[in-house]
Design a protein around this motif. Structure first.
Motif, PDB file in Angstrom:
ATOM      1  N   ALA A   1       0.870  -1.178   0.000  1.00 21.18           N
ATOM      2  CA  ALA A   1       0.000   0.000   0.000  1.00 21.18           C
ATOM      3  C   ALA A   1       0.902   1.222   0.000  1.00 21.18           C
ATOM      4  O   ALA A   1       2.115   1.116   0.187  1.00 21.18           O
ATOM      5  CB  ALA A   1      -0.918   0.009   1.223  1.00 21.18           C
ATOM      6  N   ASN A   2       0.304   2.391  -0.180  1.00 18.93           N
ATOM      7  CA  ASN A   2       1.010   3.641   0.057  1.00 18.93           C
ATOM      8  C   ASN A   2       0.049   4.612   0.733  1.00 18.93           C
ATOM      9  O   ASN A   2      -1.096   4.257   1.048  1.00 18.93           O
ATOM     10  CB  ASN A   2       1.622   4.213  -1.233  1.00 18.93           C
ATOM     11  N   HIS A   3       0.491   5.811   0.958  1.00 22.57           N
ATOM     12  CA  HIS A   3      -0.296   6.803   1.693  1.00 22.57           C
ATOM     13  C   HIS A   3      -1.674   7.013   1.054  1.00 22.57           C
ATOM     14  O   HIS A   3      -2.690   7.086   1.750  1.00 22.57           O
ATOM     15  CB  HIS A   3       0.487   8.115   1.719  1.00 22.57           C
ATOM     16  N   PHE A   4      -1.706   7.063  -0.272  1.00 24.24           N
ATOM     17  CA  PHE A   4      -2.953   7.382  -0.962  1.00 24.24           C
ATOM     18  C   PHE A   4      -3.917   6.205  -1.035  1.00 24.24           C
ATOM     19  O   PHE A   4      -5.085   6.387  -1.380  1.00 24.24           O
ATOM     20  CB  PHE A   4      -2.653   7.884  -2.374  1.00 24.24           C
ATOM     21  N   THR A   5      -3.442   5.015  -0.718  1.00 22.94           N
ATOM     22  CA  THR A   5      -4.322   3.845  -0.740  1.00 22.94           C
ATOM     23  C   THR A   5      -5.461   4.017   0.260  1.00 22.94           C
ATOM     24  O   THR A   5      -6.502   3.361   0.136  1.00 22.94           O
ATOM     25  CB  THR A   5      -3.522   2.568  -0.421  1.00 22.94           C
ATOM     26  N   PHE A   6      -5.280   4.904   1.233  1.00 19.99           N
ATOM     27  CA  PHE A   6      -6.322   5.135   2.236  1.00 19.99           C
ATOM     28  C   PHE A   6      -7.549   5.823   1.640  1.00 19.99           C
ATOM     29  O   PHE A   6      -8.639   5.733   2.205  1.00 19.99           O
ATOM     30  CB  PHE A   6      -5.760   5.981   3.380  1.00 19.99           C
ATOM     31  N   LEU A   7      -7.381   6.517   0.531  1.00 20.88           N
ATOM     32  CA  LEU A   7      -8.504   7.215  -0.075  1.00 20.88           C
ATOM     33  C   LEU A   7      -9.441   6.222  -0.757  1.00 20.88           C
ATOM     34  O   LEU A   7      -9.129   5.048  -0.901  1.00 20.88           O
ATOM     35  CB  LEU A   7      -7.993   8.248  -1.075  1.00 20.88           C
ATOM     36  N   ALA A   8     -10.589   6.708  -1.186  1.00 18.78           N
ATOM     37  CA  ALA A   8     -11.595   5.850  -1.812  1.00 18.78           C
ATOM     38  C   ALA A   8     -11.046   5.198  -3.079  1.00 18.78           C
ATOM     39  O   ALA A   8     -10.064   5.665  -3.669  1.00 18.78           O
ATOM     40  CB  ALA A   8     -12.834   6.672  -2.149  1.00 18.78           C
ATOM     41  N   THR A   9     -11.667   4.101  -3.482  1.00 21.76           N
ATOM     42  CA  THR A   9     -11.287   3.475  -4.749  1.00 21.76           C
ATOM     43  C   THR A   9     -11.608   4.433  -5.898  1.00 21.76           C
ATOM     44  O   THR A   9     -12.546   5.239  -5.814  1.00 21.76           O
ATOM     45  CB  THR A   9     -12.029   2.147  -4.952  1.00 21.76           C
ATOM     46  N   CYS A  10     -10.809   4.344  -6.941  1.00 22.34           N
ATOM     47  CA  CYS A  10     -10.908   5.306  -8.042  1.00 22.34           C
ATOM     48  C   CYS A  10     -11.698   4.754  -9.223  1.00 22.34           C
ATOM     49  O   CYS A  10     -11.698   3.552  -9.485  1.00 22.34           O
ATOM     50  CB  CYS A  10      -9.513   5.710  -8.497  1.00 22.34           C
ATOM     51  N   LYS A  11     -12.330   5.652  -9.949  1.00 23.53           N
ATOM     52  CA  LYS A  11     -13.096   5.283 -11.126  1.00 23.53           C
ATOM     53  C   LYS A  11     -12.152   4.996 -12.294  1.00 23.53           C
ATOM     54  O   LYS A  11     -11.017   5.483 -12.328  1.00 23.53           O
ATOM     55  CB  LYS A  11     -14.050   6.418 -11.496  1.00 23.53           C
ATOM     56  N   PRO A  12     -12.609   4.206 -13.262  1.00 23.66           N
ATOM     57  CA  PRO A  12     -11.796   3.967 -14.457  1.00 23.66           C
ATOM     58  C   PRO A  12     -11.420   5.290 -15.127  1.00 23.66           C
ATOM     59  O   PRO A  12     -12.255   6.190 -15.274  1.00 23.66           O
ATOM     60  CB  PRO A  12     -12.731   3.145 -15.353  1.00 23.66           C
ATOM     61  N   GLY A  13     -10.165   5.417 -15.486  1.00 20.80           N
ATOM     62  CA  GLY A  13      -9.703   6.630 -16.146  1.00 20.80           C
ATOM     63  C   GLY A  13      -9.217   7.713 -15.200  1.00 20.80           C
ATOM     64  O   GLY A  13      -8.617   8.702 -15.641  1.00 20.80           O
ATOM     65  N   ALA A  14      -9.457   7.559 -13.904  1.00 22.88           N
ATOM     66  CA  ALA A  14      -9.066   8.595 -12.942  1.00 22.88           C
ATOM     67  C   ALA A  14      -7.548   8.759 -12.882  1.00 22.88           C
ATOM     68  O   ALA A  14      -7.042   9.885 -12.781  1.00 22.88           O
ATOM     69  CB  ALA A  14      -9.616   8.257 -11.558  1.00 22.88           C
ATOM     70  N   GLU A  15      -6.832   7.643 -12.948  1.00 24.01           N
ATOM     71  CA  GLU A  15      -5.375   7.700 -12.870  1.00 24.01           C
ATOM     72  C   GLU A  15      -4.801   8.503 -14.041  1.00 24.01           C
ATOM     73  O   GLU A  15      -3.922   9.367 -13.850  1.00 24.01           O
ATOM     74  CB  GLU A  15      -4.800   6.281 -12.849  1.00 24.01           C
ATOM     75  N   ASP A  16      -5.308   8.252 -15.235  1.00 24.72           N
ATOM     76  CA  ASP A  16      -4.833   8.992 -16.411  1.00 24.72           C
ATOM     77  C   ASP A  16      -5.216  10.475 -16.327  1.00 24.72           C
ATOM     78  O   ASP A  16      -4.445  11.352 -16.732  1.00 24.72           O
ATOM     79  CB  ASP A  16      -5.414   8.381 -17.685  1.00 24.72           C
ATOM     80  N   MET A  17      -6.402  10.743 -15.817  1.00 26.17           N
ATOM     81  CA  MET A  17      -6.854  12.119 -15.665  1.00 26.17           C
ATOM     82  C   MET A  17      -5.906  12.913 -14.756  1.00 26.17           C
ATOM     83  O   MET A  17      -5.535  14.054 -15.049  1.00 26.17           O
ATOM     84  CB  MET A  17      -8.285  12.137 -15.084  1.00 26.17           C
ATOM     85  N   LEU A  18      -5.486  12.284 -13.652  1.00 25.73           N
ATOM     86  CA  LEU A  18      -4.576  12.944 -12.724  1.00 25.73           C
ATOM     87  C   LEU A  18      -3.212  13.196 -13.363  1.00 25.73           C
ATOM     88  O   LEU A  18      -2.596  14.247 -13.157  1.00 25.73           O
ATOM     89  CB  LEU A  18      -4.431  12.096 -11.460  1.00 25.73           C
ATOM     90  N   LYS A  19      -2.734  12.225 -14.153  1.00 23.24           N
ATOM     91  CA  LYS A  19      -1.456  12.397 -14.842  1.00 23.24           C
ATOM     92  C   LYS A  19      -1.518  13.567 -15.813  1.00 23.24           C
ATOM     93  O   LYS A  19      -0.586  14.380 -15.894  1.00 23.24           O
ATOM     94  CB  LYS A  19      -1.082  11.112 -15.585  1.00 23.24           C
ATOM     95  N   GLU A  20      -2.607  13.662 -16.556  1.00 28.58           N
ATOM     96  CA  GLU A  20      -2.759  14.743 -17.536  1.00 28.58           C
ATOM     97  C   GLU A  20      -2.796  16.109 -16.856  1.00 28.58           C
ATOM     98  O   GLU A  20      -2.284  17.094 -17.390  1.00 28.58           O
ATOM     99  CB  GLU A  20      -4.043  14.539 -18.340  1.00 28.58           C
ATOM    100  N   GLU A  21      -3.376  16.166 -15.662  1.00 25.64           N
ATOM    101  CA  GLU A  21      -3.486  17.427 -14.930  1.00 25.64           C
ATOM    102  C   GLU A  21      -2.245  17.729 -14.109  1.00 25.64           C
ATOM    103  O   GLU A  21      -2.133  18.819 -13.521  1.00 25.64           O
ATOM    104  CB  GLU A  21      -4.714  17.394 -14.016  1.00 25.64           C
ATOM    105  N   GLY A  22      -1.305  16.770 -14.048  1.00 23.98           N
ATOM    106  CA  GLY A  22      -0.095  16.978 -13.255  1.00 23.98           C
ATOM    107  C   GLY A  22      -0.355  16.975 -11.760  1.00 23.98           C
ATOM    108  O   GLY A  22       0.394  17.579 -10.985  1.00 23.98           O
ATOM    109  N   GLU A  23      -1.402  16.267 -11.333  1.00 24.52           N
ATOM    110  CA  GLU A  23      -1.777  16.229  -9.917  1.00 24.52           C
ATOM    111  C   GLU A  23      -1.072  15.066  -9.206  1.00 24.52           C
ATOM    112  O   GLU A  23      -0.477  14.198  -9.845  1.00 24.52           O
ATOM    113  CB  GLU A  23      -3.298  16.073  -9.792  1.00 24.52           C
TER     114      GLU A  23
END
Length: 337
Positions: free
Chosen positions: A286-308
């Motif tokens: 796990a990592n620190h962010f694993t504590f947050l809610a499960t993510c929707k499909p495409g959320a990971e790519d969306m965050l990468k595109e936004e530089g978040e």
């Protein structure tokens, strides 16, 4: 006549199915507190006496929502009450998975969105005010214990608190821990890029004079406390750590992927060993962010595109849902549920 009988049977079936669901009850309230200029958003989750209509909590572009019944009656009996403090830049609804799990174990969960420290409203100066954060939860507890709709259902001998990240530091303060601002300032001078330094230093804050550091925010009503990846663990004063009487359970997420700034184990700031009688668990992978809610499909790519921040990216072999199940059980044990 036959169609009517069929329709009636179908409706009865639907009602029966709804009644069989074990969704938590959920409601919102505005908290007026002397230490805040504006009302604080409050949330209460609880065992439901029966169904109302279903709603989705925390439904947004990134995270999966949590299902709940909106404002049903409270299940009869007295229930343990758990205060919940979210992390910096987070919000209470992102932790619906945890809250629903604790309600399923019989608890009422009381949460707030800490002003100036929530999603879309996160200021380094305001987030760092640990005294105000603690006061948010104390005021919310005061309100619910005086509320005729909820007070009769609270077991006041079983009040506890759970916090994540900066919320972990907030909950430790409620349990009697005191943080020394000068110590934190010195730690950040040596490691300014640490997770509990960078955001605050970029905001120009002064740890040595920050509100909530070097003062007590203890709430004597607490019986148990759990802190997950808590911030500022290296700045806990020796005197306050030695004087803590509330059972504290500490959790770190990850082994190789653990965030160094929140490492309370022997490889980090050693807080778990410095708190008398504290228990300590590591949950990995796990990592620190694993504590947050499960993510929707495409959320990971969306965050990468936004530089978040990669809040939807877990280490290899991590199943966020399975980690959540383990966390619910471990946290419930630490809270005495």
């Amino acid at each position: 006549m036959k169609r009517l009988a069929t329709l009636t049977a179908l409706l009865l079936c639907l009602v029966s199915t709804a009644q069989a669901e074990t969704l938590p009850g959920y409601d919102r309230f505005d908290l007026t507190a002397a230490h805040r200029a504006r009302p604080v958003a409050g949330f209460i989750w609880y065992p439901a006496a029966g169904p109302t209509y279903r709603t989705k909590i925390g439904d947004g572009p990134l995270f999966d929502p949590t299902a709940a019944f909106m404002a049903p009656a409270v299940l009869q009996g007295r229930h343990p009450l758990v205060l919940l403090s979210h992390g910096s830049g987070g919000n209470a609804d992102q932790l619906g998975w945890l809250v629903a799990g604790l309600v399923a174990k019989g608890a009422i969960v009381l949460a707030v969105n800490h002003p100036g420290s929530t999603s879309g409203d996160s200021s380094a100066r305001r987030s760092l005010d640990l005294a105000a954060r603690a006061a948010d939860l104390t005021a919310a507890l005061d309100k619910i214990l005086a509320d005729p709709d909820f007070a009769p259902y609270v077991d006041t001998t079983q009040i506890s608190a759970i916090g994540f990240s900066l919320g972990g530091a907030t909950v430790l303060g409620l349990a009697g821990v005191v943080f020394d601002g000068k110590t934190q300032a010195a730690r950040c001078a040596n490691g300014p890029d640490a997770a509990d330094c960078g955001f605050f230093l970029r905001g120009g804050v002064q740890f040595a004079t920050a509100p909530g550091f070097s003062i007590s925010t203890h709430d004597p009503r607490l019986r148990h406390a759990v802190a997950v990846d808590p911030g500022f663990g290296g700045a806990v004063t020796a005197a306050s750590a030695a004087a803590v009487t509330v059972p504290i359970h500490l959790i770190n997420l990850g082994e190789a992927d653990r965030l160094p700034a929140v490492d309370v184990g022997p490889s980090g700031n050693g807080l778990a060993a410095r708190l008398p009688g504290a228990s300590y668990t590591v949950i990995a992978p796990a990592n620190h962010f694993t504590f947050l809610a499960t993510c929707k499909p495409g959320a990971e790519d969306m965050l990468k595109e936004e530089g978040e921040d990669p809040i939807c990216t877990d280490p290899a072999q991590t199943n966020r849902t399975e980690v959540h199940h383990r966390l619910i059980d471990d946290i419930a044990t630490g809270l005495g549920l």
